[in-house]
Design an enzyme around this catalytic site. Structure first.
Site, PDB file in Angstrom:
ATOM      1  N   LYS A   1       1.056  -1.197  -0.338  1.00  0.00           N
ATOM      2  CA  LYS A   1      -0.116   0.121  -0.046  1.00  0.00           C
ATOM      3  C   LYS A   1       1.017   1.301  -0.136  1.00  0.00           C
ATOM      4  CE  LYS A   1      -3.686  -2.369   2.108  1.00  0.00           C
ATOM      5  NZ  LYS A   1      -4.471  -2.856   2.939  1.00  0.00           N
TER       6      LYS A   1
ATOM      7  N   ASP B   1     -11.249   3.062   3.950  1.00  0.00           N
ATOM      8  CA  ASP B   1     -11.221   1.084   3.915  1.00  0.00           C
ATOM      9  C   ASP B   1     -12.735   1.168   4.191  1.00  0.00           C
ATOM     10  OD1 ASP B   1      -9.282  -0.458   3.695  1.00  0.00           O
ATOM     11  OD2 ASP B   1      -8.899  -0.285   5.602  1.00  0.00           O
TER      12      ASP B   1
ATOM     13  N   GLN C   1      -4.709  -2.534   9.590  1.00  0.00           N
ATOM     14  CA  GLN C   1      -4.551  -3.000   8.256  1.00  0.00           C
ATOM     15  C   GLN C   1      -4.574  -4.318  10.010  1.00  0.00           C
ATOM     16  OE1 GLN C   1      -2.670  -3.230   5.886  1.00  0.00           O
ATOM     17  NE2 GLN C   1      -3.992  -5.925   5.868  1.00  0.00           N
TER      18      GLN C   1
END
Ligand code: NAD
Length: 293
Positions: free
Chosen positions: A53, A120, A97
């Site tokens: 990422k 997200d 994460q």
């Protein structure tokens, strides 16, 4: 039947390239998009995801911050960092994460992320916005990537019967919401671990999305001839002949299913690359929305 292989690497590259000009423009106006990625603990797979990422940000000119916290970080310490990032004007996207260590309450952490920075798309406000079809919301990156693949390959969804295998908040449920939305107009069936007659239900699908996490669950007898198959699954299976002792397979038995369908995603190289490209797109969108206020 000729089968189109839906190339996620190429489609992700197209999606990333489409972001270059908006990023340059935002940057010229003093609003370089910024993403903060928080990793708690030292799970090797999570570290690989976080690094890819950050690398994707670097390649596009998105500012990134990687926060690597020890596995004994407390819930309060993590929430303090989230609050700091919520207030940081250089940061437009925040992600923690998954999965964090077991002592961390992940749902609570997500609730503390400013929904305007929740790239997200897991915050309850964004879950609601997806249901409400409010375009200001953030959609989880993997289902967004599946939709982008369908769109790029010109695969129609309106009036089609889509079957989504899996009901997770990360993939299955948002995937179903996107497909049933007025933008896509599919008729959607959601199947899950307690569904009976799974193969029979899948055989009625014009579009089959598999997001289960069970290696090669979807066999030839699940497939209606000519169906479009999107395989979200990423599963490690032991393989002594592979350099690392394992190989990656999807939720679909690719070699058995491919000859029957009109289009299919490979694993790897299908949905996986799309997920990170959509994270970049969500970060640019967050920057545009925040800086536009
Ligand atoms: P999850 O474990 O949260 O959910 C799995 C879902 O599958 C559940 O809703 C469960 O009801 C359903 N299920 C389990 N067994 C089933 C069965 N036998 N028949 C029908 N349904 C069944 O998983 P997830 O986070 O949604 O991920 C699913 C898969 O997608 C995993 O392999 C994961 O690694 C992969 N994934 C890939 C990406 C990507 O970028 N390509 C992103 C996220 C997840």
């Amino acid at each position: 039947m000729t089968t189109t292989i839906l190339d996620g690497k190429h489609t992700a590259e197209l999606a990333r390239n489409a972001l270059l000009s908006p990023i340059a423009q935002l940057t010229r106006n003093g609003h370089t998009p910024g993403l903060a990625v928080v990793l708690v603990g030292d799970d090797p797979a999570s570290r690989v995801y976080v690094n890819s990422k950050v690398k994707a940000c670097e390649q596009l000119g998105i500012f990134s911050q990687k926060w690597t916290l020890p596995s004994d970080t407390t819930q309060i310490e993590l929430l303090e960092l989230i609050h700091k990032l919520n207030e940081d004007p250089a940061i437009h996207g925040i992600l923690v994460q998954s999965p964090p260590p077991p002592h961390i309450d992940e749902a609570e952490v997500i609730r503390h992320i400013n929904p305007d920075k929740d790239v997200d798309g897991f915050h309850p406000v964004n879950v609601a916005k997806l249901t409400l079809e409010d375009p200001s919301g953030f959609v989880p990156c993997t289902p967004l990537g599946c939709m982008e693949l369908l769109k790029t390959y010109g695969i129609p969804t309106a009036g089609k019967h889509a079957v989504v295998l899996g009901r997770s908040m990360i993939v299955g449920k948002p995937m179903a919401s996107l497909l049933v939305s007025k933008a896509a107009n599919a008729t959607v069936t959601i199947a899950h671990s307690r569904t009976q007659n799974l193969a029979e239900i899948c055989r009625n699908a014009d579009i089959l999305i598999a997001a289960v996490g069970k290696p090669e669950l979807v066999k030839a007898d699940f497939i209606k001839p000519g169906a479009v198959v999107i395989d979200v699954g990423i599963n490690r299976v032991e393989d002594a002949s592979a350099p690392r002792g394992y190989r990656l397979v999807g939720d679909v038995d690719f070699s058995a299913v491919q000859p029957l369908c009109s289009a299919i995603t490979p694993v790897p190289g299908g949905v996986g690359p799309m997920t990170i490209a959509m994270l970049m797109a969500n970060t640019v969108k967050a920057c545009r929305q925040i800086s536009g206020r």
